[in-house]
Design an enzyme around this catalytic site. Structure first.
Site, PDB file in Angstrom:
ATOM      1  N   LYS A  30     -12.462  -1.630   7.106  1.00 42.43           N
ATOM      2  CA  LYS A  30     -11.294  -2.432   8.147  1.00 42.43           C
ATOM      3  C   LYS A  30     -11.935  -2.295   9.049  1.00 42.43           C
ATOM      4  O   LYS A  30     -12.591  -3.514   9.582  1.00 42.43           O
ATOM      5  CB  LYS A  30     -10.045  -2.212   7.650  1.00 42.43           C
ATOM      6  CG  LYS A  30      -9.300  -2.331   6.405  1.00 42.43           C
ATOM      7  CD  LYS A  30      -9.259  -3.453   5.864  1.00 42.43           C
ATOM      8  CE  LYS A  30      -8.862  -4.002   4.328  1.00 42.43           C
ATOM      9  NZ  LYS A  30      -9.270  -2.910   3.075  1.00 42.43           N
ATOM     10  N   ASP A  34      -1.324   6.770   6.085  1.00 44.49           N
ATOM     11  CA  ASP A  34      -2.823   5.544   6.530  1.00 44.49           C
ATOM     12  C   ASP A  34      -3.051   5.165   7.339  1.00 44.49           C
ATOM     13  O   ASP A  34      -1.794   3.525   7.195  1.00 44.49           O
ATOM     14  CB  ASP A  34      -1.964   5.052   4.761  1.00 44.49           C
ATOM     15  CG  ASP A  34      -3.454   3.691   4.634  1.00 44.49           C
ATOM     16  OD1 ASP A  34      -3.934   4.335   4.879  1.00 44.49           O
ATOM     17  OD2 ASP A  34      -3.047   3.643   3.307  1.00 44.49           O
ATOM     18  N   TRP A  59       0.422  -1.295  -0.139  1.00 50.31           N
ATOM     19  CA  TRP A  59       0.042  -0.305   0.152  1.00 50.31           C
ATOM     20  C   TRP A  59       1.095   1.137  -0.405  1.00 50.31           C
ATOM     21  O   TRP A  59       0.985   2.137  -0.724  1.00 50.31           O
ATOM     22  CB  TRP A  59      -1.356   0.053   0.999  1.00 50.31           C
ATOM     23  CG  TRP A  59      -1.416  -1.045   0.803  1.00 50.31           C
ATOM     24  CD1 TRP A  59      -1.761  -2.504   1.390  1.00 50.31           C
ATOM     25  CD2 TRP A  59      -2.734  -1.116  -0.183  1.00 50.31           C
ATOM     26  NE1 TRP A  59      -3.159  -3.199   1.614  1.00 50.31           N
ATOM     27  CE2 TRP A  59      -3.806  -2.157  -0.208  1.00 50.31           C
ATOM     28  CE3 TRP A  59      -3.370  -0.897  -0.941  1.00 50.31           C
ATOM     29  CZ2 TRP A  59      -4.343  -3.366  -0.821  1.00 50.31           C
ATOM     30  CZ3 TRP A  59      -4.368  -0.422  -2.256  1.00 50.31           C
ATOM     31  CH2 TRP A  59      -4.670  -2.262  -1.909  1.00 50.31           C
TER      32      TRP A  59
HETATM   33  N1  PMP Z   1      -4.424   1.675   1.767  1.00 48.18           N
HETATM   34  C1  PMP Z   1      -4.433   0.660   3.011  1.00 48.18           C
HETATM   35  C2  PMP Z   1      -3.862   0.162   4.458  1.00 48.18           C
HETATM   36  C3  PMP Z   1      -4.968  -0.877   2.386  1.00 48.18           C
HETATM   37  O1  PMP Z   1      -5.610  -2.155   3.358  1.00 48.18           O
HETATM   38  C4  PMP Z   1      -6.090  -0.808   1.270  1.00 48.18           C
HETATM   39  C5  PMP Z   1      -7.349  -1.372   1.348  1.00 48.18           C
HETATM   40  N2  PMP Z   1      -7.431  -2.430   1.083  1.00 48.18           N
HETATM   41  C6  PMP Z   1      -5.836   1.047   0.976  1.00 48.18           C
HETATM   42  C7  PMP Z   1      -5.259   1.897   1.574  1.00 48.18           C
HETATM   43  C8  PMP Z   1      -6.860   1.190  -0.806  1.00 48.18           C
HETATM   44  O2  PMP Z   1      -8.223   1.221   0.338  1.00 48.18           O
HETATM   45  P1  PMP Z   1      -9.183   1.572  -0.922  1.00 48.18           P
HETATM   46  O3  PMP Z   1      -9.506  -0.268  -1.978  1.00 48.18           O
HETATM   47  O4  PMP Z   1     -10.521   1.926  -0.254  1.00 48.18           O
HETATM   48  O5  PMP Z   1      -8.478   2.584  -2.349  1.00 48.18           O
END
Ligand code: PMP
Length: 344
Positions: free
Chosen positions: A175, A151, A82
Site C-alpha cells: 500500500k 497491523d 481485516w
Molecule cells: N491487513 C490490511 C490492513 C490490509 O489492507 C490487507 C490487504 N489489503 C491485509 C491485511 C492482507 O494483506 P495480504 O493481501 O498481503 O495478505
C-alpha cells in the site's frame, strides 16, 4: 540458491544486484540506521522482511505470541474486515476475546471505556487502519502493560509512530511502501523465541531473525523496491512530512463530502475517519447505483481509476496512499463538486 538454479546469466546478474540491495537494507536495520522512516526504531527491536503478506501475519502473530502467557488467550479489537480475519485465524491457536460489544457495521471504534481487556491476555491486537471500511485509529490503545500488536499494512509510514509503545507492528508493503511480496515485521526482542511448536518454520520469528530474514529465499525484488520507496519517503521529509500531506489530501475529500448536503455520504464517524481510505456513497445514504456507475465512468474518463469501493461494502473508495499527490486529491475533489452540481 546457487548459479545452477538460475536459467540464464542475465538472471544471475539480476540476482546478484538484488541480493546486494537486499543486504544493504538488512544491514541498515541491523545497525539501527534503518531506512524505515527516520530510524525511529529502538535498539531492542528487530526488523524482519517476510513473505506471506499481511494474511501470513494473521497466523504468524498468534503462532509466535499467544504462548507468551499460560492459557493461550489474546484480546482483539475488531473494527473491520481485516481485524475480523485476523481474530478468526487466531482462534485456531488459542482463545480470542473480542474486547468490545460486536459492531453491527464497521463505521466506528467503540469507546475505550466499553472495552473489557483481559490482564492475562498474551497480547492485545488491533488493525490501525481498516482498508476496506476506512476506519483508522488516531490514538494508541492503552493496554495496561499487556503487549500491543498492530497491523499497519495500509497506513505504515503515513505518519510518525512511537514504536516503543508496541510489542509488534507489521505491514504488507504494497500500500504505502512498495509492491506486494514482502511484509515488514518489527518486533521487540523479548517477544522472540516463544513460538508454538506447530509454528511453520518460515513464520518463526526466532528462525527468521537468526537468519537475517533469509531462512528461505527472500523476495529480493520486492525488498529492493521497498528500499527505493523508503529512500524516497526519507528524502521527502520522512513520515512527518507524509502525515502533513495525507491530512491535507484526506481533508480535501472529506470537506467535499461534508459540504455536499448528503449528496455524498461517508458512513464512518468523524473521529475515526481514515486518512488513507475514504469510503463514500453517491446520491443518497445507501447509494444510488445508477449514479454511482455514472460517477465511476466519468471519473475514469478523467484518468481517475480504482475508485470503486470494495465489493463487500459497495459505493466508492478513494485511496490516498503516500504515492498519491495533493494535486491528484484536489483533482478528485474538483470532479466531485462538478458531478454534484450536474446531478443533484
Ligand atoms: N491487513 C490490511 C490492513 C490490509 O489492507 C490487507 C490487504 N489489503 C491485509 C491485511 C492482507 O494483506 P495480504 O493481501 O498481503 O495478505
Amino acid at each position: 540458491m546457487n548459479v545452477s538454479d538460475l536459467p540464464s546469466p542475465i538472471c544471475w546478474i539480476l540476482f546478484q544486484v538484488l541480493l546486494q540491495a537486499q543486504k544493504e537494507l538488512l544491514t541498515y536495520s541491523d545497525t539501527g540506521i534503518s531506512v524505515l522512516g527516520e530510524g525511529n526504531i529502538p535498539d531492542n527491536y528487530q526488523v524482519m522482511f517476510l513473505q506471506g503478506g499481511g494474511s501470513g501475519q494473521f497466523s504468524g502473530v498468534p503462532l509466535n505470541l499467544i504462548g507468551l502467557k499460560e492459557g493461550r488467550c489474546a484480546d482483539y479489537l475488531v473494527t473491520g474486515t481485516w481485524s475480523a480475519k485476523a481474530a478468526k485465524e487466531a482462534e485456531k491457536y488459542g482463545k480470542v476475546n473480542v474486547v468490545h460489544p460486536k459492531l453491527d457495521s464497521y463505521t466506528k471504534i467503540p469507546d475505550s471505556s466499553s472495552w473489557t481487556l483481559n490482564p492475562s491476555a498474551s497480547y492485545v491486537y488491533y488493525c490501525c487502519n481498516e482498508t476496506v471500511h476506512g476506519v483508522e485509529f488516531n490514538f494508541v490503545p492503552e493496554t495496561n502493560g499487556v503487549v500491543l500488536v498492530s497491523d499497519m499494512s495500509s497506513n505504515f509510514l503515513s505518519r510518525p509512530v512511537d514504536v516503543s509503545k508496541f510489542g509488534l507492528i507489521y505491514a504488507g508493503a504494497q500500500k504505502n511502501v512498495g509492491c506486494a511480496g514482502v511484509t515488514v515485521v518489527i518486533v521487540r526482542e523479548d517477544l522472540i523465541g516463544h513460538a508454538l511448536k506447530e509454528c511453520p518454520i518460515v513464520l518463526d520469528y526466532k528462525v527468521q531473525v537468526e537468519n537475517n530474514s533469509m531462512y528461505n529465499t527472500p523476495p529480493c525484488f520486492s525488498i529492493y523496491i521497498m528500499g527505493l520507496v523508503m529512500e524516497w519517503i526519507k528524502n521527502s521529509g520522512g513520515s512527518a512530512a507524509m502525515e502533513t500531506l495525507n491530512r491535507k489530501k484526506s481533508s480535501t475529500i472529506y470537506d467535499i463530502i461534508n459540504a455536499s448536503n448528503g449528496f455524498y455520504v461517508c458512513p464512518v464517524e468523524e473521529a475515526c475517519r481514515s486518512r488513507m481510505n475514504v469510503p463514500f456513497r453517491v446520491g443518497k445514504k445507501e447509494g444510488d447505483e445508477g449514479l454511482e456507475k455514472k460517477f465511476l465512468d466519468r471519473a475514469s474518463k478523467r484518468g481517475m481509476i480504482s475508485l470503486k469501493g470494495h465489493r463487500s461494502v459497495g459505493g466508492m473508495r478513494a485511496s490516498l496512499y503516500n504515492a498519491v499527490t495533493v494535486e491528484e486529491a484536489e483533482a478528485l475533489a474538483d470532479f466531485m463538486k462538478e458531478f454534484q452540481k450536474e446531478h443533484q
